[in-house]
Write an enzyme that holds these catalytic residues in place. Structure first.
Site, PDB file in Angstrom:
ATOM      1  N   LEU A 199       0.786  -1.238   0.000  1.00 22.40           N
ATOM      2  CA  LEU A 199       0.000   0.000   0.000  1.00 22.40           C
ATOM      3  C   LEU A 199       0.819   1.289   0.000  1.00 22.40           C
ATOM      4  CD1 LEU A 199      -2.965  -0.984   2.336  1.00 22.40           C
ATOM      5  CD2 LEU A 199      -2.744  -1.216  -0.124  1.00 22.40           C
ATOM      6  N   ILE A 202       5.614   4.050  -4.048  1.00 18.26           N
ATOM      7  CA  ILE A 202       7.015   3.698  -4.303  1.00 18.26           C
ATOM      8  C   ILE A 202       7.825   4.984  -4.493  1.00 18.26           C
ATOM      9  CG2 ILE A 202       8.586   2.455  -5.861  1.00 18.26           C
ATOM     10  CD1 ILE A 202       6.731   0.649  -4.190  1.00 18.26           C
ATOM     11  N   HIS A 218      -4.048  -3.929  -9.641  1.00 20.87           N
ATOM     12  CA  HIS A 218      -5.094  -3.154  -8.965  1.00 20.87           C
ATOM     13  C   HIS A 218      -6.425  -3.875  -9.173  1.00 20.87           C
ATOM     14  CE1 HIS A 218      -6.889   0.391  -7.193  1.00 20.87           C
ATOM     15  NE2 HIS A 218      -7.836   0.306  -8.112  1.00 20.87           N
ATOM     16  N   ASP A 259      -1.556   4.128  -8.727  1.00 17.60           N
ATOM     17  CA  ASP A 259      -2.398   3.466  -9.746  1.00 17.60           C
ATOM     18  C   ASP A 259      -2.433   4.230 -11.064  1.00 17.60           C
ATOM     19  OD1 ASP A 259      -3.068   1.692  -7.677  1.00 17.60           O
ATOM     20  OD2 ASP A 259      -4.728   2.974  -7.038  1.00 17.60           O
TER      21      ASP A 259
END
Ligand code: GRF
Length: 302
Positions: A199, A202, A218, A259
């Protein structure tokens, strides 16, 4: 702080006390020995004395802690610890170049094709990680070499232990503002990263070190239902509340935003009137387990 040290060094409370004691006594011993040696030279205390003293204690320190570690039963720990320190010290100047070489070419320095060594970053139950581990367990070209986790006690850590894969428990500060654990990734010769229920965002430095070598899955059809806060149950609830007739999975490259990176693969599933967030989650998991390992294999082979 002590909890963090226990996790980082993978030791229990008693061993931690013995290790800290060894550090303290070893440090004092090397200071004492350094002063005694300098006393033999009859050198006046001044700048030269200080420089020589620093040099001496730098050289003596590893010997002193190793010596003290014996009676405290910590020799094994310190042998490994000092090995890591020397290795890191020796390779720090060419680390950037080595990581870039591994990542950009997938070859070692001699131009021979190397195995792809994957690190899976996961912090949950780890059902996707388990499927990926199973999928590549007998692969000649792809090895799951490391599990990276930010949650003590997460199911993924048991999965790693059962599969005999080393795991690395990471903490926030070092991940985001320190060296991002790049030294460990390099030590394990990681050249591809798979996120499977991880979660944290990065950090940019990791993305730069692994360009187009980090992928994520995802549990929805991006670009819908993505972004900060859109994880796990929240995603499925939003999809059901919006009365969508289908959902699915998205496998994508990772960039600096949640995402957001280029989409590699999507698969869909229908949503019935009777579906709830839980039943949808089950359908999504089936899709993930079916496709993620195969898509990873395809990307790596490319
Ligand atoms: C998966 O649904 C994945 O899409 C998301 O996190 C979940 C991880 O599940 N990124 P598990 O821990 O692999 O079971």
């Amino acid at each position: 702080m002590f909890e963090k040290l226990k996790q980082r060094w993978k030791v229990n409370g008693l061993n931690l006390v013995l290790i800290i004691t060894t550090f303290a006594i070893g440090g004092s011993l090397c200071g004492y020995a350094g002063r005694k040696i300098l006393a033999l030279t009859n050198l006046e205390k001044g700048a030269l004395w200080v420089i020589l003293y620093i040099l001496l204690i730098t050289l003596l320190w590893p010997l002193c802690v190793l010596l003290v570690s014996f009676p405290f039963g910590q020799f094994g720990f310190f042998k490994k610890y000092l090995g890591r320190v020397f290795k890191r010290f020796g390779s720090s100047h060419d680390r950037g170049q080595t990581v870039a070489t591994l990542n950009n070419t997938g070859h070692d320095g001699s131009n021979r094709l190397t195995r792809t060594r994957i690190a899976i970053f996961a912090s949950g139950a780890g059902s996707n990680a388990q499927q990926i581990i199973n999928h590549f367990s007998s692969s000649a070209d792809i090895t799951i070499a490391l599990i990276v986790c930010n949650k003590p006690g997460a199911g993924i850590l048991d999965i790693a232990a059962n599969a005999g894969i080393p795991s690395l428990l990471i903490e926030k500060e070092r991940f985001f503002t320190g060296d991002n654990y790049l030294p460990e990734l390099q030590d394990h010769r990681i050249n591809f990263i798979v996120l499977a229920g991880f979660l944290w965002k990065i950090p940019e430095a990791l993305i730069k070190a692994y360009p187009k070598k980090i992928v994520n899955i995802h549990p929805a059809l991006l670009p819908k239902y993505g972004g900060k806060g859109m994880f796990g149950r929240h995603v499925h609830e939003a999809v059901i509340n919006n009365k969508e007739t289908e959902s699915g999975i998205t496998i994508h490259y990772v960039d600096e935003l949640y995402d957001h990176g280029a989409v590699i693969f999507q698969a869909t599933c229908a949503i019935n009137d009777s579906d709830t967030a839980d039943t949808l989650a089950q359908k999504i998991h089936v899709l993930e387990h079916t496709h993620y390992p195969k898509v990873i294999a395809e990307i790596v082979e490319k």
